[in-house]
Design an enzyme around this catalytic site. Structure first.
Site, PDB file in Angstrom:
ATOM      1  CB  CYS A 184      -0.943  -0.014   1.205  1.00 38.57           C
ATOM      2  SG  CYS A 184      -0.080   0.004   2.778  1.00 38.57           S
ATOM      3  CB  THR A 185       0.153   4.865   0.071  1.00 38.00           C
ATOM      4  OG1 THR A 185      -1.055   4.614  -0.633  1.00 38.00           O
ATOM      5  CG2 THR A 185       0.815   6.126  -0.434  1.00 38.00           C
TER       6      THR A 185
END
Ligand code: ZN
Ligand code: ZN
Length: 307
Positions: A184-185
């Site tokens: 994820c980010t």
């Protein structure tokens, strides 16, 4: 003298026995330092983004480390002016997966999460295990429209809440005995997601230290990442290396109307919809075309324009 300001991004999973007391302390601390931004506190930890003067940020980091122990802060450009206000809240979860009772944390962080890989270890795992390795996108499906790891599996989720139903749907059972790298980010969502996956029978789950951000800083457009990175501020997206001019850059996103390559999201012009949709600048500027593509939205927009 020109004042230098910064934005801090951070999270830490640890048991917090009295989240309300921590919330009051954090609010007082930020107010005293004139920091603005958004902080969530739960029994499982703290997650925040705050901006303000460099000196205030330094003091904030010092106070947090005194209280929470070892913590990593990501410093980025910006300041208090990038936030409308200061918001410090207690929630059941610092990331809303909808399963506050399932997450277990101790002083070392999340219990039973995926093995942490440094960016170089991600590449090494893929070199060693080849096509067996599955990248599993831990973000909302919309974010992956403009960038993702090569051949990644992108679950059909609109919000983080949808992950549990996806994982339990059977759609992903084929990867339960494969090496799965969740990403994820910045890494926070996968701290939880990887644990939820392991709890549901995924045998070999990994997560990336520092998420896509750190991987991209290390490998730019020359690694296993493709395209832009969706970000939750007014920029909406960011690129690694030399950006779209980079010979290794791959433009994944396309305008929903005309197919032109784009990495720019716009809200659907139907105010009851407002779904973030990829549109090229020409289509976005055309009031008749500025929709998410759904017929009902096209009708609403057409009626508004004709009025
Ligand atoms: Zn277009
Ligand atoms: Zn729409």
């Amino acid at each position: 003298m020109q004042r230098i300001s910064k934005i801090l991004l951070y999270y830490k999973f640890l048991p917090i026995s009295d989240p309300k007391a921590v919330m009051l302390w954090q609010r007082e601390l930020c107010e005293r330092l004139s920091l603005k931004g958004r902080i969530l506190i739960s029994e499982h930890g703290i997650n925040g983004t705050v901006g303000g003067d460099m000196d205030a940020c330094k003091e904030y980091v010092k106070k947090c480390k005194e209280y929470f122990g070892r913590m990593e802060f990501k410093w980025s450009e910006g300041g208090a002016e990038d936030f409308p206000r200061l918001s410090v809240k207690v929630r059941d979860e610092i990331v809303a997966f909808g399963v506050p009772g399932e997450l277990k944390v101790d002083e070392n962080g999340v219990i039973g999460g995926g093995v942490h890989l440094k960016p170089a270890q991600v590449n090494k795992l893929v070199e060693e295990r080849g096509d067996d390795v599955v990248f599993f996108d831990g973000r909302n499906a919309m974010e992956a429209q403009i960038g993702k790891f090569k051949n990644a599996v992108v679950p059909d989720v609109t919000t983080t809440h949808d992950f549990i139903a996806e994982l339990e749907s059977g759609k992903y059972d084929w990867m339960k005995d494969k090496p799965v790298i969740s990403y994820c980010t910045g890494g926070i969502r996968c701290e939880i997601l990887s644990a939820l996956m392991k709890n549901r029978g995924f045998q070999e789950v990994y997560q990336i230290d520092g998420g896509i951000v750190r991987y991209g800083e290390k490998f730019g457009n020359d690694g296993l990442w493709e395209g832009s990175l969706y970000v939750f501020d007014k920029r909406m997206h960011t690129e690694f290396g030399m950006g779209i001019e980079d010979p290794g850059f791959v433009q994944l996103g396309h305008c929903v109307h005309c197919g032109t390559a784009t990495n720019k999201f716009e809200n659907c012009g139907n105010l009851d919809c407002r779904t973030l949709t990829l549109m090229c600048s020409a289509c976005a500027e055309d009031p008749m075309k500025r929709t998410c593509g759904k017929e009902e939205c096209a009708n609403v927009v057409m009626q508004t324009v004709e009025k």
